[in-house]
Design a protein around this motif. Structure first.
Motif, mmCIF file in Angstrom:
data_model
loop_
_atom_site.group_PDB
_atom_site.id
_atom_site.type_symbol
_atom_site.label_atom_id
_atom_site.label_comp_id
_atom_site.label_asym_id
_atom_site.label_seq_id
_atom_site.Cartn_x
_atom_site.Cartn_y
_atom_site.Cartn_z
ATOM 1 N N ILE A 182 0.819 -1.207 0.000
ATOM 2 C CA ILE A 182 0.000 0.000 0.000
ATOM 3 C C ILE A 182 0.858 1.265 0.000
ATOM 4 O O ILE A 182 0.362 2.357 -0.276
ATOM 5 N N ILE A 183 2.152 1.135 0.274
ATOM 6 C CA ILE A 183 3.032 2.300 0.426
ATOM 7 C C ILE A 183 2.915 3.293 -0.736
ATOM 8 O O ILE A 183 2.807 4.502 -0.509
ATOM 9 N N PRO A 184 2.935 2.844 -2.013
ATOM 10 C CA PRO A 184 2.828 3.831 -3.110
ATOM 11 C C PRO A 184 1.563 4.672 -3.043
ATOM 12 O O PRO A 184 1.567 5.847 -3.433
ATOM 13 N N SER A 185 0.481 4.107 -2.542
ATOM 14 C CA SER A 185 -0.772 4.839 -2.477
ATOM 15 C C SER A 185 -0.691 6.026 -1.535
ATOM 16 O O SER A 185 -1.298 7.075 -1.793
ATOM 17 N N ALA A 186 0.047 5.874 -0.439
ATOM 18 C CA ALA A 186 0.159 6.949 0.544
ATOM 19 C C ALA A 186 0.800 8.197 -0.050
ATOM 20 O O ALA A 186 0.560 9.320 0.417
ATOM 21 N N LEU A 187 1.608 8.019 -1.075
ATOM 22 C CA LEU A 187 2.285 9.149 -1.722
ATOM 23 C C LEU A 187 1.533 9.627 -2.962
ATOM 24 O O LEU A 187 1.370 10.829 -3.178
ATOM 25 N N LEU A 188 1.078 8.690 -3.776
ATOM 26 C CA LEU A 188 0.538 9.053 -5.087
ATOM 27 C C LEU A 188 -0.873 9.624 -5.026
ATOM 28 O O LEU A 188 -1.202 10.547 -5.794
ATOM 29 N N THR A 189 -1.731 9.091 -4.164
ATOM 30 C CA THR A 189 -3.101 9.615 -4.110
ATOM 31 C C THR A 189 -3.128 11.078 -3.681
ATOM 32 O O THR A 189 -3.738 11.916 -4.366
ATOM 33 N N PRO A 190 -2.485 11.463 -2.562
ATOM 34 C CA PRO A 190 -2.458 12.891 -2.220
ATOM 35 C C PRO A 190 -1.770 13.747 -3.288
ATOM 36 O O PRO A 190 -2.217 14.866 -3.566
ATOM 37 N N LEU A 191 -0.716 13.220 -3.897
ATOM 38 C CA LEU A 191 -0.008 13.975 -4.931
ATOM 39 C C LEU A 191 -0.922 14.279 -6.110
ATOM 40 O O LEU A 191 -0.950 15.405 -6.629
ATOM 41 N N ALA A 216 -3.610 10.030 -8.980
ATOM 42 C CA ALA A 216 -4.454 9.708 -7.825
ATOM 43 C C ALA A 216 -5.169 8.371 -8.020
ATOM 44 O O ALA A 216 -5.313 7.583 -7.074
ATOM 45 N N SER A 217 -5.619 8.102 -9.231
ATOM 46 C CA SER A 217 -6.330 6.849 -9.513
ATOM 47 C C SER A 217 -5.420 5.641 -9.388
ATOM 48 O O SER A 217 -5.839 4.577 -8.915
ATOM 49 N N PHE A 218 -4.165 5.793 -9.824
ATOM 50 C CA PHE A 218 -3.182 4.722 -9.637
ATOM 51 C C PHE A 218 -3.049 4.395 -8.147
ATOM 52 O O PHE A 218 -3.116 3.228 -7.734
ATOM 53 N N GLY A 219 -2.860 5.432 -7.339
ATOM 54 C CA GLY A 219 -2.711 5.208 -5.906
ATOM 55 C C GLY A 219 -3.943 4.611 -5.277
ATOM 56 O O GLY A 219 -3.852 3.722 -4.418
ATOM 57 N N LEU A 220 -5.126 5.061 -5.700
ATOM 58 C CA LEU A 220 -6.361 4.536 -5.132
ATOM 59 C C LEU A 220 -6.536 3.060 -5.428
ATOM 60 O O LEU A 220 -6.962 2.288 -4.566
#
Length: 501
Positions: A372-381, A406-410
């Motif tokens: 899940i780590i990438p989501s913590a950075l990419l969704t807010p970005l 954001a969709s990638f992270g979600l």
């Protein structure tokens, strides 16, 4: 026999250490292993009609059709989104009020699984899918014929209440058929399906409105859903399988009996009032409530925020027509989700399997949190990028990039949360699906009330940055969960219900 006992004892020790439910490792006979020599979780019976023992093609067929139902749920909710402007003129309402046509579907879709999943745990997944999806298709079609705002909102509430069932029950169906080491990939297929439904809809909705009318944004999903339902009735068997000694002692029903629903899917269970409150009972477990809170915000701000505000903001800033709004919203949100799932499901299973092998076969659900780590950075970005671009009226490609990121992270977050919680408490997967769906949909419903007013008050850029920072903050509790999750589960014990599933 001594070897079998030793293997079973070792598996039980591993289960206690990793925090997985003990019953998932138990088997009446010799321990069954996966291709890498790790004990299967859960342990299948010797019955060929046990969904865990079904042929791969049958599992894939069931997964595909349930995933299509999930796709059509949010597709039905969002297809009207690019047509909010002509719909608002017809209804004589402003755009913010018109957006409730989608918001009410989302809200009732979140509540529906709380009601329907307990029924599915007793009478079976199959009759619940068939009955609710049939009513949902009818309500969706009726929405297209509505003559005023009040009637349309009432029909959309009913549409969401019945049509939202696959969003909460689908994850339980996946767990009915697949072992723990497979769930990352197959849960990912299910989650990408319902997310993509809400993402592809804007691509099509604008053109439907332009070439036909906004009414067909309701007629089209109703027709498609009805067609898929007919196929489902003739091809998808019941997946609920009771493993109580009393149920296993009964003669196994034939495939024809299964398809005709001649007997109750769970012959030894009764429906009780308390069953409707089970999802909220799961909130006492940190391994459930922390990911659910985090995911609910991530979904609301990483997807629904874009969908609800697109017609308003893209029209004002870029002077887009409905079909252009649909393209700018639909293409990046869909591409981001698809690419995210290509990364999420396989990586989640790979991390879980690799770390289990390093421990000598000991599985730990917390390994799923690493994915899940990438989501913590990419969704807010992604949220910040869209807000900055809209505020400064940059070229629309910047907005598209923000939405895609954001969709990638979600999507990474979605697959991770569904797989992690199901691995922690597989027997309670219907309740987990209900709770996650409830949190996601209910929190998303509120966005329509404050997103645009908030942006008007402090500016789109500052508003979106604020929402992005809130999203990031809710990822932080996953850190202690990673290190302490297994200890917390051991201390709290296992839920006492559904131990036979």
């Amino acid at each position: 026999m001594s070897t079998d006992k030793a293997e079973a004892s070792a598996a039980e020790d591993r289960s206690q250490n990793s925090g997985t439910a003990k019953h998932e490792e138990e088997a009446p006979g010799p321990l069954k292993l996966d291709p890498r020599g790790i004990p299967l979780s859960p342990q299948p019976t010797d019955d060929p009609k046990d969904p865990l023992n079904w042929n791969r093609w049958l599992k894939l067929m069931v997964l595909t059709e349930v995933s299509i139902f999930s796709f059509l749920a949010l597709f039905s909710a969002s297809l009207i989104t690019p047509a909010f402007v002509p719909l608002s003129l017809f209804l004589h309402r402003d755009l913010v009020t018109t957006a409730y046509v989608t918001s009410t579907f989302i809200l009732l879709g979140g509540i529906s699984a709380i009601f329907w999943n307990p029924i599915a745990n007793v009478y079976g997944r199959r009759p619940v899918y068939i009955g609710t999806v049939a009513v949902a298709a009818a309500m969706c079609g009726a929405s297209g014929a509505a003559k005023n705002y009040g009637t349309l909102i009432a029909l959309r509430c009913l549409n969401g209440f019945f049509g939202g069932v696959p969003l909460g029950l689908g994850s339980a169906t996946v767990c009915d058929m697949y072992f723990a080491h497979e769930r990352g990939v197959y849960m990912g297929i299910y989650t990408i399906s319902f997310l993509t439904g809400g993402h592809i809809a804007p691509l099509i909705g604008g053109y439907i409105e332009k070439n036909l009318s906004w009414h067909w944004c309701f007629y089209v999903p109703a027709i498609i859903t009805g067609g898929i339902l007919i196929i489902f009735v003739f091809t998808v068997p019941e997946t609920l399988y009771s493993r109580t000694p009393a149920a296993l002692a009964r003669p196994s029903q034939s495939w024809m009996s299964n398809m005709l629903m001649k007997r109750r899917a769970h012959p030894t269970r009764q429906l009780r009032i308390v069953d409707f409150f089970r999802p909220f009972q799961m909130m006492i477990y940190p391994s459930v409530v922390i990911p659910t809170w985090c995911y609910s915000l991530c979904f609301a701000y990483g997807s629904i925020l874009f969908i609800i505000t697109s017609a308003n903001l893209f029209g004002k800033i870029y002077h887009f027509q409905p079909q252009q709004t649909g393209l700018l919203l639909g293409i990046p949100i869909t591409v981001g989700s698809l690419v995210g799932e290509l990364f999420a499901g396989g990586i989640s299973d790979w991390i879980s399997e690799k770390r289990a092998l390093n421990r000598g076969g000991e599985r730990s659900p917390e390994d799923r949190l690493l994915g899940i780590i990438p989501s913590a950075l990419l969704t807010p970005l992604g949220i910040i990028i869209e807000g900055v671009c809209l505020q400064n009226k940059t070229h629309w490609i910047g907005v598209a990039m923000g939405i895609a990121i954001a969709s990638f992270g979600l999507q990474v977050m979605t697959t991770g949360v569904y797989t992690y919680t199901a691995e922690c408490y597989k027997p309670q997967s219907p309740e987990l699906g209900s709770l996650i769906n409830f949190g996601r949909q209910v929190y998303s419903f509120t966005i329509g009330f404050y997103a645009i007013p908030f942006a008007n008050m402090i500016g789109i850029q500052d508003a979106w940055i604020t929402l992005a920072m809130i999203t990031f903050a809710f990822f932080l509790p996953l850190i202690p969960l990673y290190y302490k999750g297994a200890d917390w589960r051991k201390r709290l014990g296992k839920p006492t219900f559904h131990q036979d599933l």
